[in-house]
Design a protein around this motif. Structure first.
Motif, PDB file in Angstrom:
ATOM      1  N   GLY A 234       0.846  -1.193   0.000  1.00  0.00           N
ATOM      2  CA  GLY A 234       0.000   0.000   0.000  1.00  0.00           C
ATOM      3  C   GLY A 234       0.880   1.241   0.000  1.00  0.00           C
ATOM      4  O   GLY A 234       1.813   1.357  -0.781  1.00  0.00           O
ATOM      5  N   LYS A 235       0.618   2.154   0.930  1.00  0.00           N
ATOM      6  CA  LYS A 235       1.412   3.381   1.021  1.00  0.00           C
ATOM      7  C   LYS A 235       2.608   3.238   1.952  1.00  0.00           C
ATOM      8  O   LYS A 235       3.361   4.178   2.143  1.00  0.00           O
ATOM      9  N   GLY A 236       2.797   2.080   2.546  1.00  0.00           N
ATOM     10  CA  GLY A 236       3.874   1.896   3.506  1.00  0.00           C
ATOM     11  C   GLY A 236       4.781   0.730   3.150  1.00  0.00           C
ATOM     12  O   GLY A 236       4.809   0.255   2.013  1.00  0.00           O
ATOM     13  N   LEU A 237       5.531   0.270   4.149  1.00  0.00           N
ATOM     14  CA  LEU A 237       6.429  -0.868   4.007  1.00  0.00           C
ATOM     15  C   LEU A 237       6.077  -1.890   5.077  1.00  0.00           C
ATOM     16  O   LEU A 237       5.663  -1.525   6.181  1.00  0.00           O
ATOM     17  N   ILE A 238       6.269  -3.168   4.733  1.00  0.00           N
ATOM     18  CA  ILE A 238       6.122  -4.215   5.733  1.00  0.00           C
ATOM     19  C   ILE A 238       7.397  -5.041   5.742  1.00  0.00           C
ATOM     20  O   ILE A 238       8.131  -5.099   4.753  1.00  0.00           O
ATOM     21  N   ALA A 239       7.670  -5.646   6.903  1.00  0.00           N
ATOM     22  CA  ALA A 239       8.907  -6.410   7.056  1.00  0.00           C
ATOM     23  C   ALA A 239       8.658  -7.675   7.857  1.00  0.00           C
ATOM     24  O   ALA A 239       7.801  -7.716   8.739  1.00  0.00           O
ATOM     25  N   GLN A 240       9.459  -8.685   7.509  1.00  0.00           N
ATOM     26  CA  GLN A 240       9.460  -9.934   8.263  1.00  0.00           C
ATOM     27  C   GLN A 240      10.831 -10.061   8.916  1.00  0.00           C
ATOM     28  O   GLN A 240      11.852 -10.092   8.224  1.00  0.00           O
ATOM     29  N   LEU A 241      10.843 -10.094  10.244  1.00  0.00           N
ATOM     30  CA  LEU A 241      12.089 -10.185  10.995  1.00  0.00           C
ATOM     31  C   LEU A 241      12.343 -11.637  11.383  1.00  0.00           C
ATOM     32  O   LEU A 241      11.406 -12.332  11.795  1.00  0.00           O
ATOM     33  N   PRO A 242      13.575 -12.097  11.245  1.00  0.00           N
ATOM     34  CA  PRO A 242      13.891 -13.478  11.610  1.00  0.00           C
ATOM     35  C   PRO A 242      13.516 -13.765  13.067  1.00  0.00           C
ATOM     36  O   PRO A 242      13.746 -12.951  13.953  1.00  0.00           O
ATOM     37  N   GLY A 243      12.886 -14.917  13.277  1.00  0.00           N
ATOM     38  CA  GLY A 243      12.507 -15.320  14.626  1.00  0.00           C
ATOM     39  C   GLY A 243      11.211 -14.720  15.121  1.00  0.00           C
ATOM     40  O   GLY A 243      10.768 -15.013  16.223  1.00  0.00           O
ATOM     41  N   VAL A 244      10.595 -13.880  14.318  1.00  0.00           N
ATOM     42  CA  VAL A 244       9.319 -13.265  14.689  1.00  0.00           C
ATOM     43  C   VAL A 244       8.268 -13.858  13.767  1.00  0.00           C
ATOM     44  O   VAL A 244       8.164 -13.482  12.603  1.00  0.00           O
ATOM     45  N   ASP A 245       7.500 -14.813  14.305  1.00  0.00           N
ATOM     46  CA  ASP A 245       6.565 -15.517  13.431  1.00  0.00           C
ATOM     47  C   ASP A 245       5.126 -15.528  13.935  1.00  0.00           C
ATOM     48  O   ASP A 245       4.296 -16.288  13.451  1.00  0.00           O
ATOM     49  N   ASP A 246       4.833 -14.664  14.907  1.00  0.00           N
ATOM     50  CA  ASP A 246       3.442 -14.533  15.336  1.00  0.00           C
ATOM     51  C   ASP A 246       3.158 -13.083  15.731  1.00  0.00           C
ATOM     52  O   ASP A 246       4.066 -12.304  16.008  1.00  0.00           O
ATOM     53  N   ARG A 247       1.900 -12.764  15.760  1.00  0.00           N
ATOM     54  CA  ARG A 247       1.461 -11.385  16.015  1.00  0.00           C
ATOM     55  C   ARG A 247       1.868 -10.892  17.409  1.00  0.00           C
ATOM     56  O   ARG A 247       2.239  -9.735  17.574  1.00  0.00           O
ATOM     57  N   ASP A 248       1.820 -11.745  18.414  1.00  0.00           N
ATOM     58  CA  ASP A 248       2.163 -11.330  19.772  1.00  0.00           C
ATOM     59  C   ASP A 248       3.631 -10.942  19.882  1.00  0.00           C
ATOM     60  O   ASP A 248       3.973  -9.941  20.510  1.00  0.00           O
ATOM     61  N   THR A 249       4.516 -11.737  19.274  1.00  0.00           N
ATOM     62  CA  THR A 249       5.950 -11.415  19.298  1.00  0.00           C
ATOM     63  C   THR A 249       6.196 -10.104  18.548  1.00  0.00           C
ATOM     64  O   THR A 249       6.964  -9.259  18.998  1.00  0.00           O
ATOM     65  N   ALA A 250       5.517  -9.937  17.411  1.00  0.00           N
ATOM     66  CA  ALA A 250       5.673  -8.714  16.625  1.00  0.00           C
ATOM     67  C   ALA A 250       5.157  -7.499  17.381  1.00  0.00           C
ATOM     68  O   ALA A 250       5.743  -6.416  17.310  1.00  0.00           O
ATOM     69  N   ALA A 251       4.075  -7.657  18.144  1.00  0.00           N
ATOM     70  CA  ALA A 251       3.488  -6.530  18.880  1.00  0.00           C
ATOM     71  C   ALA A 251       4.483  -5.937  19.877  1.00  0.00           C
ATOM     72  O   ALA A 251       4.475  -4.728  20.122  1.00  0.00           O
ATOM     73  N   ALA A 252       5.365  -6.757  20.413  1.00  0.00           N
ATOM     74  CA  ALA A 252       6.355  -6.267  21.376  1.00  0.00           C
ATOM     75  C   ALA A 252       7.404  -5.373  20.718  1.00  0.00           C
ATOM     76  O   ALA A 252       8.129  -4.655  21.404  1.00  0.00           O
ATOM     77  N   LEU A 253       7.491  -5.394  19.390  1.00  0.00           N
ATOM     78  CA  LEU A 253       8.482  -4.604  18.670  1.00  0.00           C
ATOM     79  C   LEU A 253       7.963  -3.235  18.236  1.00  0.00           C
ATOM     80  O   LEU A 253       8.752  -2.367  17.852  1.00  0.00           O
ATOM     81  N   VAL A 254       6.658  -3.046  18.252  1.00  0.00           N
ATOM     82  CA  VAL A 254       6.073  -1.783  17.787  1.00  0.00           C
ATOM     83  C   VAL A 254       6.611  -0.626  18.636  1.00  0.00           C
ATOM     84  O   VAL A 254       6.650  -0.690  19.852  1.00  0.00           O
ATOM     85  N   GLY A 255       7.062   0.413  17.944  1.00  0.00           N
ATOM     86  CA  GLY A 255       7.617   1.587  18.598  1.00  0.00           C
ATOM     87  C   GLY A 255       9.135   1.581  18.672  1.00  0.00           C
ATOM     88  O   GLY A 255       9.734   2.594  19.024  1.00  0.00           O
ATOM     89  N   GLN A 256       9.769   0.461  18.324  1.00  0.00           N
ATOM     90  CA  GLN A 256      11.224   0.405  18.392  1.00  0.00           C
ATOM     91  C   GLN A 256      11.841   1.127  17.198  1.00  0.00           C
ATOM     92  O   GLN A 256      11.356   1.041  16.078  1.00  0.00           O
ATOM     93  N   ASP A 257      12.924   1.859  17.481  1.00  0.00           N
ATOM     94  CA  ASP A 257      13.666   2.563  16.445  1.00  0.00           C
ATOM     95  C   ASP A 257      14.618   1.608  15.750  1.00  0.00           C
ATOM     96  O   ASP A 257      15.145   0.679  16.368  1.00  0.00           O
ATOM     97  N   ILE A 258      14.854   1.867  14.464  1.00  0.00           N
ATOM     98  CA  ILE A 258      15.771   1.060  13.663  1.00  0.00           C
ATOM     99  C   ILE A 258      17.008   1.899  13.365  1.00  0.00           C
ATOM    100  O   ILE A 258      16.917   2.942  12.714  1.00  0.00           O
ATOM    101  N   HIS A 259      18.145   1.462  13.862  1.00  0.00           N
ATOM    102  CA  HIS A 259      19.427   2.117  13.623  1.00  0.00           C
ATOM    103  C   HIS A 259      20.307   1.192  12.796  1.00  0.00           C
ATOM    104  O   HIS A 259      20.188  -0.031  12.893  1.00  0.00           O
ATOM    105  N   VAL A 260      21.202   1.790  11.997  1.00  0.00           N
ATOM    106  CA  VAL A 260      22.218   1.017  11.278  1.00  0.00           C
ATOM    107  C   VAL A 260      23.563   1.710  11.466  1.00  0.00           C
ATOM    108  O   VAL A 260      23.630   2.899  11.790  1.00  0.00           O
ATOM    109  N   ALA A 261      24.617   0.961  11.265  1.00  0.00           N
ATOM    110  CA  ALA A 261      25.963   1.517  11.377  1.00  0.00           C
ATOM    111  C   ALA A 261      26.166   2.577  10.306  1.00  0.00           C
ATOM    112  O   ALA A 261      25.773   2.393   9.148  1.00  0.00           O
ATOM    113  N   ARG A 262      26.755   3.689  10.676  1.00  0.00           N
ATOM    114  CA  ARG A 262      26.984   4.810   9.761  1.00  0.00           C
ATOM    115  C   ARG A 262      27.738   4.381   8.513  1.00  0.00           C
ATOM    116  O   ARG A 262      27.452   4.827   7.404  1.00  0.00           O
ATOM    117  N   GLU A 263      28.707   3.461   8.655  1.00  0.00           N
ATOM    118  CA  GLU A 263      29.526   3.073   7.504  1.00  0.00           C
ATOM    119  C   GLU A 263      28.749   2.274   6.462  1.00  0.00           C
ATOM    120  O   GLU A 263      29.225   2.099   5.341  1.00  0.00           O
TER     121      GLU A 263
END
Length: 171
Positions: free
Chosen positions: A62-91
């Protein structure tokens, strides 16, 4: 922290998608799908609470992005991640273009006026819509200086650790 050890905030987990653990992602990369090429991710839920994740797969939905994270295979586990920031190494990020900077590269620079008066160091930056603003702090005060190159920001020397601004020290 050295430039090599710095991380850049590139997105946030903002919601759930379906029942199989997929999450909705807000991405601040250009193009927005590039967030999936920068891995591993550091998921940060609080200042001292983070975990590294690699192997994230995702796509536009749609107008956004969706992602599948390794080891996260149910809605309850995914719900605990909502609100987390995504950082990557500057390099992992491409080099900026001429007269372009990653905010993280500006943080910590010494700020002086065109007359050589020390104003402090860059604490952080924020966007206002009209222009970005540099927050400069010293021991006694905080200054908000528009990050407008040529007008207020006269030069940036990343290797020398200095930013020169046309700014009244009393303001």
């Amino acid at each position: 922290m050295t430039a090599a050890g710095r991380r850049v905030l590139v997105g946030r987990i903002v919601g759930l998608y379906g029942v199989q653990g997929w999450v909705k992602i807000e991405s601040w990369t250009e193009p927005r799908t590039r967030i999936f090429t920068y891995q591993p991710w550091q998921l940060v839920s609080a200042p001292d609470v983070e975990r590294e994740i690699t192997g994230v797969k995702g796509r536009p939905q749609g107008k956004g992005l969706i992602a599948q994270l390794p080891g996260v295979d149910d809605r309850d586990t995914a719900a605990a991640l909502v609100g987390q920031d995504i950082h990557v190494a500057r390099e992992l990020l491409p080099p900026p273009g001429k007269d372009e900077y990653y905010w993280v590269d500006l943080e910590g620079l010494e700020v002086v006026t065109t007359e050589g008066v020390a104003l402090g160091r860059v604490s952080h930056l924020f966007a206002t819509g009209a222009n970005d603003v540099v927050v400069v702090r010293d021991e006694s005060r905080e200054r908000l200086i528009p990050f407008v190159q040529g007008s207020y920001v006269r030069s940036v020397d990343l290797s020398g650790g200095r930013m020169v601004v046309d700014w009244d020290p009393e303001f």
